[in-house]
Write an enzyme that holds these catalytic residues in place. Structure first.
Site, PDB file in Angstrom:
ATOM      1  N   CYS A  95      41.865  42.807  27.105  1.00 16.03           N
ATOM      2  CA  CYS A  95      42.771  43.944  27.006  1.00 16.03           C
ATOM      3  C   CYS A  95      42.853  44.542  25.606  1.00 16.03           C
ATOM      4  O   CYS A  95      43.158  45.710  25.445  1.00 16.03           O
ATOM      5  CB  CYS A  95      44.168  43.538  27.467  1.00 16.03           C
ATOM      6  SG  CYS A  95      45.023  42.402  26.348  1.00 16.03           S
ATOM      7  N   CYS A 103      42.062  35.825  24.712  1.00 16.78           N
ATOM      8  CA  CYS A 103      41.523  35.788  23.355  1.00 16.78           C
ATOM      9  C   CYS A 103      42.208  34.759  22.466  1.00 16.78           C
ATOM     10  O   CYS A 103      41.878  34.647  21.282  1.00 16.78           O
ATOM     11  CB  CYS A 103      41.665  37.160  22.710  1.00 16.78           C
ATOM     12  SG  CYS A 103      43.384  37.596  22.334  1.00 16.78           S
ATOM     13  N   ARG A 906      38.004  47.088  60.757  1.00 15.73           N
ATOM     14  CA  ARG A 906      38.358  45.797  61.374  1.00 15.73           C
ATOM     15  C   ARG A 906      39.863  45.554  61.454  1.00 15.73           C
ATOM     16  O   ARG A 906      40.285  44.491  61.934  1.00 15.73           O
ATOM     17  CB  ARG A 906      37.688  44.661  60.594  1.00 15.73           C
ATOM     18  CG  ARG A 906      36.177  44.638  60.718  1.00 15.73           C
ATOM     19  CD  ARG A 906      35.617  43.284  60.323  1.00 15.73           C
ATOM     20  NE  ARG A 906      35.781  42.995  58.911  1.00 15.73           N
ATOM     21  CZ  ARG A 906      34.866  43.268  57.966  1.00 15.73           C
ATOM     22  NH1 ARG A 906      33.733  43.856  58.304  1.00 15.73           N
ATOM     23  NH2 ARG A 906      35.083  42.966  56.706  1.00 15.73           N
ATOM     24  N   ARG A 938      40.996  41.408  47.781  1.00 20.11           N
ATOM     25  CA  ARG A 938      41.165  40.129  48.462  1.00 20.11           C
ATOM     26  C   ARG A 938      42.055  40.231  49.705  1.00 20.11           C
ATOM     27  O   ARG A 938      43.208  40.593  49.625  1.00 20.11           O
ATOM     28  CB  ARG A 938      41.740  39.104  47.482  1.00 20.11           C
ATOM     29  CG  ARG A 938      41.715  37.681  47.997  1.00 20.11           C
ATOM     30  CD  ARG A 938      42.180  36.723  46.907  1.00 20.11           C
ATOM     31  NE  ARG A 938      41.951  35.327  47.265  1.00 20.11           N
ATOM     32  CZ  ARG A 938      42.161  34.303  46.436  1.00 20.11           C
ATOM     33  NH1 ARG A 938      42.592  34.532  45.203  1.00 20.11           N
ATOM     34  NH2 ARG A 938      41.929  33.068  46.814  1.00 20.11           N
ATOM     35  N   GLU A1278      40.868  34.046  51.801  1.00 17.92           N
ATOM     36  CA  GLU A1278      41.610  35.282  52.012  1.00 17.92           C
ATOM     37  C   GLU A1278      42.864  35.132  52.867  1.00 17.92           C
ATOM     38  O   GLU A1278      43.867  35.793  52.620  1.00 17.92           O
ATOM     39  CB  GLU A1278      40.698  36.332  52.644  1.00 17.92           C
ATOM     40  CG  GLU A1278      39.535  36.710  51.734  1.00 17.92           C
ATOM     41  CD  GLU A1278      38.920  38.041  52.097  1.00 17.92           C
ATOM     42  OE1 GLU A1278      39.021  38.435  53.275  1.00 17.92           O
ATOM     43  OE2 GLU A1278      38.339  38.681  51.214  1.00 17.92           O
TER      44      GLU A1278
END
Length: 1334
Positions: A95, A103, A906, A938, A1278
C-alpha cells in the site's frame, strides 16, 4: 569571507556571487579556511568552516553495516532501500501508506523515555531512509533461513498452519519478534494487542493468533510451544562479541548534526532545540517540513517527502524527549510517540489516585485504537496534532484527548521564544517557523472532575474514527450533579471547522445535570450545533451526528450512574472484547496416510522465512524498465486530449503508450476472444465508460517515477455525462446487457396465489474488493522467438491468448508462468489480462523487459470487484411457514462488460440454498453501469444467492412471528428430494447436521440467556442466528493438464499440475495424493510452477474445485505409471521405489505421465453438494452501532478431507472474508465522476484480528464420505463464505431487539453490508430515547 553557516544551512557552502549552495564532497570540515570553485558559475571563493557536521551516516541491517550518503533522494523509503538493494526481498510492499503491514521490520532505536535502545515494529514504507541514522534494523532474513536454521517464530507460525498465500507471513513474524525482544514473557492479551499491524486476507487470523499466543507465559496446553530464550530468538550474531545481537551497539542519538544535500532537497537532523531554532530561522521562508514518524503521508499524500525541498528530522532533538509528572502537571515532550503515551497512561498511574487511574485507563484504551502498533511506534502526539493543524478535516484522536484534558501546548519560534497555547488557539496559529516542544497537562485531583474520551470506528483495529470525542466536566454529585467550571465537549469528525460544542458547554454550565429536563435540553442544544459536512468523512452525516450525541449521553450516564435506571447503565460502557480462542474438530484415517493426514504445506517454512519468491521479488534483468497505468478520472465521457508531455519531461520517463501503439494486426481487446465474450479495450480509444479505465501506459526507469509520471499525464474530456453507478440507476436508465435464461420449476405464480400467506420484499448487497495483498503484476521478457511472461494470474492460458491477440503473434510464441500468487480470490482470473497485455505491449515496443506492478490505488480503481446484487422476491407459504412458491428477480451489477458471467449463470443452483419448494421462478437481469468490469470473488454468485434466500426465510418467519430456526427446519431438504434444476439429492444429511449443531452449540439455552441479557440491558443487545447451507459444486469445464516426471536416477518425482498455487494448499494435497497412489514418501515429491509450456490449455484456478481435480489428474497419471511398471515389478522381489524406477527405465518403460481432466456434473449446476450449518452470536452497542461476534459454531461436511489442517484453515479464512463482505467492507463512489473514493487502506476495511469471532469453533462432520468426489473428499474453499451470513443476520436480530424498546418490532430490510453506521441508523434511536430511564 563567507562562513559555512552564513546565509546557508549548516554544512553548506554558499557562493557569494550566484548564491548557489554546495555540500563539501571530501570528508568532514573542521574549523579553518578553505577555497573552492563554484560548481554553478565557476567563481573562486574562500570560506571558513565552523563546527562539525555529518554528511553520511551508518545503519545496520541484519548485522551488516551500510553507509548512506547523499546519493539517495530524501523521499527514498527504507522499504525501497531494502528491496532495491536486494537486502530483503522477504520484506514486502503493497500500500505504501502504512495500512497493510506487509512491509514491517524491526528497528532497534533509542527509546525517548528511557534513552536506551529498544526494538520496535515499524512500517518500512513510511520510514524515510535518511531517518535511519544509527538504526539497527532486522528483517525477516535476519531471523533465520532454511539453510542455516530457522527462528522459533518462523517455525511456530508454519506449524500452526498460520500461512496460506504467505505474502503477509514475514510481517506477522516480525511483529511477534519485536514484542519478544522487548517482552520475553508476554501474556496472551499482550500478544493479541500487538497483532494489529498486518492484514491477512487468507487465514481468518485464528491460526496466526494461536501461533503467536503459544509464546505467552499464560498459554495453556491447547497452545503447545512454550516460551523461548533470547538465545533462541536471536539468530543474528554480534561481530564484536560473537554473542546474539542485542542492538545495544548502535545509537540514533548522535551529538553531531546530520546534513545531507540530495538531488532536489536537503535533509537536516539537529541534535538540540537551539540547532532546530537556527534551522527554522534559516528555512522558514523555504518549502520545508518537520518530520518524526512520517506516518501522516499515508493519509495525506501532500505531505510526502518528495513535495519539500528541506526536510528537518526531529528525532535527534533530545530536548523533546521529556516526560515528567510533577505535583500539578504532566509534561510530555513532543518527541514522545503514541506508544510512549499509551505505555505511560497504562502503567504510570498513581495507585492512590483512583480518579486519575480511571481517566488514564480510559485514555489508554483510546490510544490503543489509534492506527496500528507500528504506526503508534513511529508517530508522535505532536505530529498527530500538526496533521490536524494542516488538514482541519483530519479526525485527530490526540486532539480530542488533549482538549478533554485541558492541555496547553508549548510552542517555540525560530528566535527561541516559547509561548503556551491552548489547543483551540494552536489550531488557528500560523506555525511557519514554529514547532511544538511540549504538552502541559493538568494533573486532576478534584473528585468532581470527570474526563473521558470516545471513538467509533468501522472495525475494531487499524481504522480512522468515524467520530472521536473528549469530554471534561466538573460535576458535584451532592448537588444533583451540578455542573461547575467550564465544561469541554470536544469533537473530531463532524466538520472541518467544528471542534467544540460551545453552545452546549455554555448551556450546561451552572445547571443540575441530574434534572432530566437539563439532560433533554443539553441533547437538544447539542443536536442543533452538530452540523456535519461531506468533506470530513465518507460516512453519513446523520450517523456522525447520532454517534456524537451518543458519546455525550454515554458520558452523562457514567457520571450520573447513581440516578440511572440499571437497565440503562449498559449505555455508559463500551464493548469489551475478551481474549479470543478457537476450537477445531475433525477425524482422520491413519490407514490412508498421507491422504487425510493433517500436515502443513511443503512451502510453509519458506513462506514464514520470507524465502518464498513472489513475482515482484524476481531480481530485475539488464535493461528492465517499469510501467504504470494512466487511468481516467471520470466515468462517462469522451476523451478530448491526452497530453503526456508533462510526464515525459520528468527525468527517467521513457515513453507513453496508448491504443495507437498496438501493432498492425493486433486488436485493442485484452479479454480472451471467444464467441460469447464482448471485446474489452486494453486502452480507451475514445469513449470513457468508467472512472479508472486505462488510457495508456507510462514506462520509466523505476517504479516510483513511473507511478508519479502516470499521474502527470494531462487528460481533458468532453461530452461528460452523469455516470450510472448503482443497480437502481441501471433500472431507471434501462441499462442492461442481453438477458440470459433463468430457471423455473413447477408453477410459482399459481402456488403463490393459492397460498394462505404471501409477501414481497427486496434486499441487496454491494461490491467487495478482493484485497489481495499482492496487487496485480506482470513481468514481460522479450525473447528471440516471442515473449516470456511472469503473470500474477489464476488463468495463465487466458493471459497467453489475450497477449497473442493484442500483439498479433501466435500464442505458441508466448510462455506464461506463475509459481505462486500473493492472494487472488477471483481477482486474477481475468483481471490480470489487462495488466499482462499492457505490460507485454510495452515490452514488445521497447524490446526490453518491462515490469508492471499496479499500485493499490489504481488496482482498486481500475479493476473489477465482487458484483453487487439486488433482488425482488415474492413468496407464498402456509400458516406454519412451509414454502409453496418462490419468485426471485435478481439483478447483478456487471460494470461495463458482462464477460465474467459464469457465476451468475449458475446462481439458480444456489438460490434455493437448503430449502425445498416445488415451485420456483428465478429471473436474472444483467445491469450495465459505469464501473470497471466486475468479476468473480471468492464464492461468486453463491454468496449473493444464499443471502437472498436467507433473507426470504427471515421475512417469512418474522411475518408469522415464528422462531427463525423453526421455519428453516420445516423447509429443509430431505434425502431424495429434487432441487429446482432436477438434481436428486441422494446424499443429503442437512437435517441431521442441523440437529447435531443445535445440540453441540447449546442453541436452546443460549437463546434463553440472550433473552435475559436483552431484558436487562437497554443499550446493549445480543442476537443469534442459525443457518443451514447447501452449496452446489460445479466441475463441468474444469480442464487441468497435469504432468508427472519421475527421475530415472533416484526415483524422485516432479509434478507439474494445471492449477495455480494461491495459498489454498493445492501443492500439498497433490503431493499427498501422489505419495498415497504410488506408495512413496512425501519427501521425494516436488511440485513445480505452473506454465503454459507444461500445462497448456488448463482452465482457471477457481471455483474451489482445482485442488481436487488436480488430485484427480494425479491419480490418473499414477494409474498409468503403475500399470506400465507393474510387469517390471512382478519380476522383482520387494523392490525399493528407486530400484523399481531404475529397472523400469532401463527396460524402456515411459516413466512420464500426463492427464487432462474432463469432468462432468451430475446435474445442470453441480457435481455434488456441500453441506454446512452455522450459528453466530453477536453483541451490539445500540448507541454507536459497533458490534462484535461473540461466538461462531460451524459444522461442515468436508467429506473425507484430504488434509484437515489445510481445510480447517480454508473454512476459517472463507468465513472471515464473508464477515468483511457483510459487516465491514464498503466501496463508495463519487456520484459526479464515478471515481472510487475508497481506493486505499484507510477507507476500505477488511477484517482485522479483533473482528473475527471471539469464540471460533469449526468442526468437520465425522464419518463422511463423498462418493462423487476425489478420494471421498469435498472442496472447502468457497462454501464457508456464505456461512458468514449468519453473523449478518445475528446483527439484524440484535437490531430488532433494540427496535422492540421503541415499539418498532416489525420486519425491516437490512441491506448489506451492515457497517457500523448502517447498524446504528437502523436502530432508529432518537434523542428523545436518551433518558435516565426513570
Amino acid at each position: 569571507m563567507p562562513t559555512r553557516t552564513n546565509n546557508a544551512a549548516p554544512g553548506l557552502v554558499q557562493c557569494p556571487v550566484c548564491q548557489a549552495r554546495h555540500s563539501p564532497v571530501k570528508g568532514e570540515l573542521t574549523d579553518g579556511v578553505y577555497a573552492a570553485d563554484c560548481q554553478n558559475c565557476g567563481h573562486f571563493f574562500k570560506f571558513r568552516a565552523q563546527g562539525p557536521v555529518r554528511s553520511t551516516f551508518s545503519m545496520t541491517v541484519n548485522g551488516q553495516s551500510y553507509t548512506v550518503d547523499n546519493s539517495y533522494p530524501g523521499s527514498t523509503s527504507l522499504n525501497e532501500f531494502l528491496r532495491e538493494k536486494g537486502i530483503s526481498p522477504g520484506t514486502k510492499v503493497m500500500c505504501i501508506e502504512g495500512g497493510c503491514g506487509v512491509c514491517v521490520v524491526s528497528a532497534t532505536i533509542m527509546d525517548p523515555v528511557t534513552s536506551k535502545p529498544r526494538t520496535y515494529t515499524v512500517n518500512s514504507c513510511c520510514v524515510p531512509l535518511l531517518q535511519c541514522d544509527g538504526w539497527d534494523i532486522t528483517t525477516i532474513e535476519g531471523l533465520g533461513n532454511t539453510r542455516d536454521g530457522i527462528n522459533p517464530i518462523q517455525q511456530r507460525l508454519a506449524d500452526y498452519n498460520g500461512t496460506q498465500c504467505g505474502f503477509c507471513s514475514p510481517g506477522q513474524v516480525m511483529s511477534m519478534y519485536s514484542l519478544l525482544k522487548t517482552n520475553a514473557k508476554p501474556t496472551m492479551e499482550e500478544v493479541e494487542e500487538i497483532m494489529d499491524d498486518v492484514v491477512c486476507r487468507c487465514t481468518g487470523y485464528r491460526s496466526i493468533l494461536d501461533a503467536m499466543k503459544s509464546f505467552s507465559a499464560d498459554a495453556g496446553p491447547d497452545l503447545p510451544g512454550g516460551l523461548i530464550d533470547i538465545e533462541d530468538l536471536e539468530r543474528k550474531m554480534c561481530k564484536k562479541t560473537g554473542n546474539p545481537c542485542t542492538g545495544k551497539c548502535s545509537s540514533d542519538q548522535s551529538k553531531t548534526m546530520l546534513h545531507m544535500v540530495t538531488a532536489g532537497s536537503q535533509w537536516l537532523k539537529p541534535t538540540n532545540k537551539q540547532e532546530l531554532c537556527t534551522l527554522l530561522n534559516q528555512h522558514k521562508a523555504d518549502n520545508y517540513r518537520l518530520l518524526h514518524g512520517n506516518t501522516g503521508f499515508g493519509v495525506y499524500k501532500d505531505i510526502g517527502d518528495w513535495n519539500y525541498s528541506v526536510l528537518i528530522d526531529l528525532r535527534g532533538v533530545v530536548d523533546f524527549n521529556v516526560i515528567q509528572q510533577g505535583g500539578t502537571t504532566l509534561n510530555l515532550g513532543a518527541n514522545l510517540t503514541i506508544t510512549n503515551l499509551l505505555e505511560y497512561f497504562r502503567t504510570k498511574v498513581a495507585a492512590s489516585n483512583d480518579r486519575l487511574t480511571s481517566f488514564y485507563s480510559n485514555i489508554a484504551l483510546h490510544l490503543e485504537k489509534i492506527g496500528t502498533t507500528s504506526i503508534r511506534n513511529l508517530g508522535t502526539w505532536a505530529g498527530n496534532l500538526m496533521l490536524k493543524h494542516k488538514h482541519p478535516e483530519f479526525i485527530s484522536d490526540i486532539y480530542v484527548i488533549f482538549e478533554a484534558m485541558k492541555t496547553l501546548l508549548v510552542i517555540v519560534d525560530s528566535t527561541g521564544k516559547e509561548m503556551n497555547y491552548d489547543i483551540a488557539d494552536f489550531l488557528k496559529l500560523d506555525m511557519t517557523g514554529k514547532v511544538i516542544t511540549m504538552a502541559i497537562i493538568p494533573v486532576v485531583t478534584d473528585a468532581n472532575i470527570n474526563i473521558r474520551s470516545f471513538k467509533s470506528m468501522p472495525r475494531h483495529q487499524n481504522a480512522q474514527a468515524y467520530v472521536a470525542a473528549g469530554f471534561n466536566m466538573e460535576v458535584d454529585a451532592s448537588k444533583n450533579y451540578l455542573v461547575g467550571g467550564n465544561p469541554v465537549l470536544a469533537y473530531a469528525g463532524i466538520s472541518k471547522t467544528f471542534t467544540r460544542a460551545t453552545l452546549t458547554e455554555n448551556y450546561l454550565s451552572g445547571k443540575q445535570l441530574g434534572d432530566p429536563n437539563v439532560l433533554k435540553g443539553a441533547l437538544t442544544t447539542l443536536s442543533s450545533e452538530l452540523v456535519t459536512d461531506t468533506v470530513t468523512s465518507l460516512s453519513p452525516g446523520s450517523y456522525r451526528q447520532n454517534v456524537a450525541i451518543s458519546f455525550f449521553y454515554k458520558f452523562v450516564l457514567d457520571i450520573c450512574s447513581q440516578i440511572v435506571n440499571p437497565r440503562y447503565l449498559s449505555g455508559c460502557t463500551d464493548l469489551v472484547r475478551p481474549l479470543s480462542s478457537g476450537k477445531q474438530v475433525y477425524d482422520t484415517d491413519p490407514s490412508e496416510y498421507p491422504v487425510s493426514k493433517p500436515m502443513i504445506k511443503q512451502n510453509a517454512v519458506i513462506q514464514t522465512c520470507g524465502e518464498a519468491e513472489f513475482i515482484n521479488d524476481t531480481p530485475p534483468q539488464i535493461n528492465e524498465v517499469y510501467a504504470a497505468l494512466v487511468i481516467s478520472t471520470v466515468g462517462n465521457a469522451d476523451i478530448d486530449v491526452i497530453d503526456p508531455s508533462p510526464a515525459l519531461a520528468i527525468p527517467g520517463v521513457l515513453k507513453f503508450i496508448s491504443a495507437k501503439d498496438i501493432p498492425a494486426g493486433g486488436v485493442n481487446n485484452c479479454y480472451p476472444a471467444s464467441a460469447s465474450a464482448a471485446p474489452e479495450e486494453l486502452f480507451c480509444s475514445g469513449k470513457v465508460t468508467f472512472a479508472g479505465q486505462p488510457l495508456g501506459l507510462i514506462v520509466a526507469e523505476d517504479q516510483i517515477t513511473a507511478d508519479s509520471a502516470a499521474e502527470m499525464v494531462k487528460v481533458t474530456y468532453k461530452n461528460v455525462l452523469p455516470p450510472i453507478l448503482t443497480i437502481d440507476d441501471a433500472i431507471r436508465n434501462n441499462s442492461f446487457f442481453t438477458p440470459i435464461t433463468g430457471l423455473s420449476a413447477g408453477d410459482a405464480d399459481g402456488a403463490i396465489a393459492k397460498s394462505a400467506h404471501q409477501l414481497t420484499g427486496q434486499v441487496s448487497c454491494t461490491e467487495q474488493y478482493h484485497y489481495h495483498l499482492e496487487t496485480q503484476i506482470s513481468i514481460c521478457y522479450p525473447t528471440e522467438d516471442g515473449m516470456n511472461i511472469l503473470a500474477g494470474a489464476q488463468w495463465i492460458n487466458a493471459v497467453q491468448r489475450a497477449v497473442g491477440q493484442v500483439l498479433n503473434v501466435p500464442a505458441s510464441s508466448i510462455t506464461v508462468e506463475v509459481k505462486r500468487i500473493g492472494g487472488a480470490f477471483g481477482a486474477k482470473i481475468t483481471r490480470n489480462c489487462p495488466v499482462s497485455t499492457a505490460c507485454a505491449l510495452a515490452a514488445h515496443i521497447l524490446k526490453r523487459p518491462v515490469r508492471l506492478m499496479v499500485n493499490i490505488h489504481t488496482n482498486m480503481k481500475s479493476l473489477g470487484k465482487r458484483m453487487p446484487c439486488f433482488a425482488r422476491y415474492t413468496v407464498g407459504f402456509t400458516d406454519a411457514g412451509l414454502l409453496n412458491g418462490v419468485k426471485i428477480d435478481y439483478y447483478n451489477d456487471f460494470g461495463m462488460t458482462c464477460n465474467d458471467i459464469a457465476s451468475v449463470v449458475r446462481m439458480p443452483g444456489w438460490l434455493d440454498n437448503a430449502y425445498y419448494c416445488a415451485n420456483w421462478k428465478m429471473t436474472p437481469y444483467l445491469c450495465k453501469t459505469n464501473k470497471p468490469p466486475n468479476t468473480a470473488c471468492r464464492s461468486p454468485g453463491s454468496t449473493a444467492a444464499i443471502f437472498i434466500m436467507e433473507t426470504i426465510m427471515e421475512h417469512v418467519a418474522k411475518s408469522l412471528n415464528k422462531d427463525q430456526l423453526d421455519v428453516r427446519k420445516l423447509n429443509l431438504y430431505q434425502q431424495g428430494q429434487k432441487t429446482p434444476s432436477g438434481m436428486v439429492l441422494e446424499y443429503c444429511g442437512i437435517r441431521s447436521m442441523v440437529t447435531q449443531l443445535e445440540t453441540s452449540a447449546q442453541i436452546a439455552s443460549r437463546k434463553q440467556q440472550i433473552a435475559m441479557y436483552n431484558a436487562a440491558n437497554r443499550w446493549k443487545k445480543r442476537g443469534i442466528s442459525f443457518m443451514p447451507l447447501k452449496f452446489a459444486l460445479n466441475w463441468k469445464g474444469s480442464q487441468y493438464n497435469t504432468l508427472i516426471n519421475i527421475n530415472n536416477g533416484d526415483g524422485s518425482i516432479a509434478i507439474f499440475h494445471g492449477g495455480v498455487n494461491l495459498g489454498q494448499g493445492i501443492n500439498i494435497k497433490v503431493a499427498q495424493t501422489c505419495a498415497y497412489e504410488l506408495g512413496v514418501p512425501m519427501d521425494i515429491i516436488s511440485v513445480k510452477k505452473n506454465s503454459t509450456m507444461t500445462n497448456c490449455n488448463s482452465h482457471t484456478t477457481a471455483g474451489s474445485v482445482t485442488s481436487e481435480l488436480c488430485c484427480l489428474s494425479v491419480i490418473e497419471c499414477c494409474k498409468m505409471l503403475k500399470e506400465r511398471m507393474a510387469p517390471i515389478k512382478a519380476k522383482m522381489v520387494n523392490p525399493t521405489w528407486k530400484d523399481l524406477v531404475i529397472k523400469s527405465y532401463n527396460e524402456g518403460v515411459d516413466i512420464t505421465a500426463r492427464y487432462v481432466t474432463e469432468p462432468e456434473n451430475v446435474s445442470q449446476y453441480a457435481r455434488y453438494n456441500e453441506y454446512g450449518v452455522c450459528c453466530s452470536e453477536v453483541e451490539l452497542d445500540v448507541l454507536t452501532g459497533e458490534h462484535q461476534i461473540l461466538r461462531v459454531d460451524i459444522l461442515y461436511d468436508a467429506g473425507k478431507s484430504l488434509n484437515p489442517d489445510i481445510d480447517i484453515g480454508q473454512a476459517e479464512g472463507g468465513f472471515v472474508m464473508g464477515v468483511g463482505r457483510f459487516l465491514t467492507e464498503r466501496v463508495i463512489y463519487d456520484s459526479t465522476t464515478g471515481e472510487n473514493l475508497t481506493s486505499n487502506t484507510w477507507e476500505y476495511h477488511p477484517p482485522m484480528p479483533k473482528d473475527i469471532p471471539i469464540d471460533f469453533r469449526v468442526e468437520f462432520l465425522k464419518n463422511s464420505n463423498n462418493v462423487k468426489g476425489v478420494l471421498g473428499s469435498k472442496s472447502v474453499g468457497e462454501a464457508p463464505v456464505p456461512m458468514s451470513i449468519s453473523a449478518f443476520l445475528a446483527v439484524k436480530h440484535a437490531i430488532e431487539e433494540a427496535r422492540k424498546e421503541i415499539s418498532k418490532d416489525v420486519y425491516f430490510t437490512l441491506y448489506g453490508p451492515a457497517t457500523v453506521d448502517t447498524v446504528q441508523l437502523n436502530c432508529l434511536t432518537d434523542i428523545t430515547n436518551l433518558t435516565y430511564g426513570n
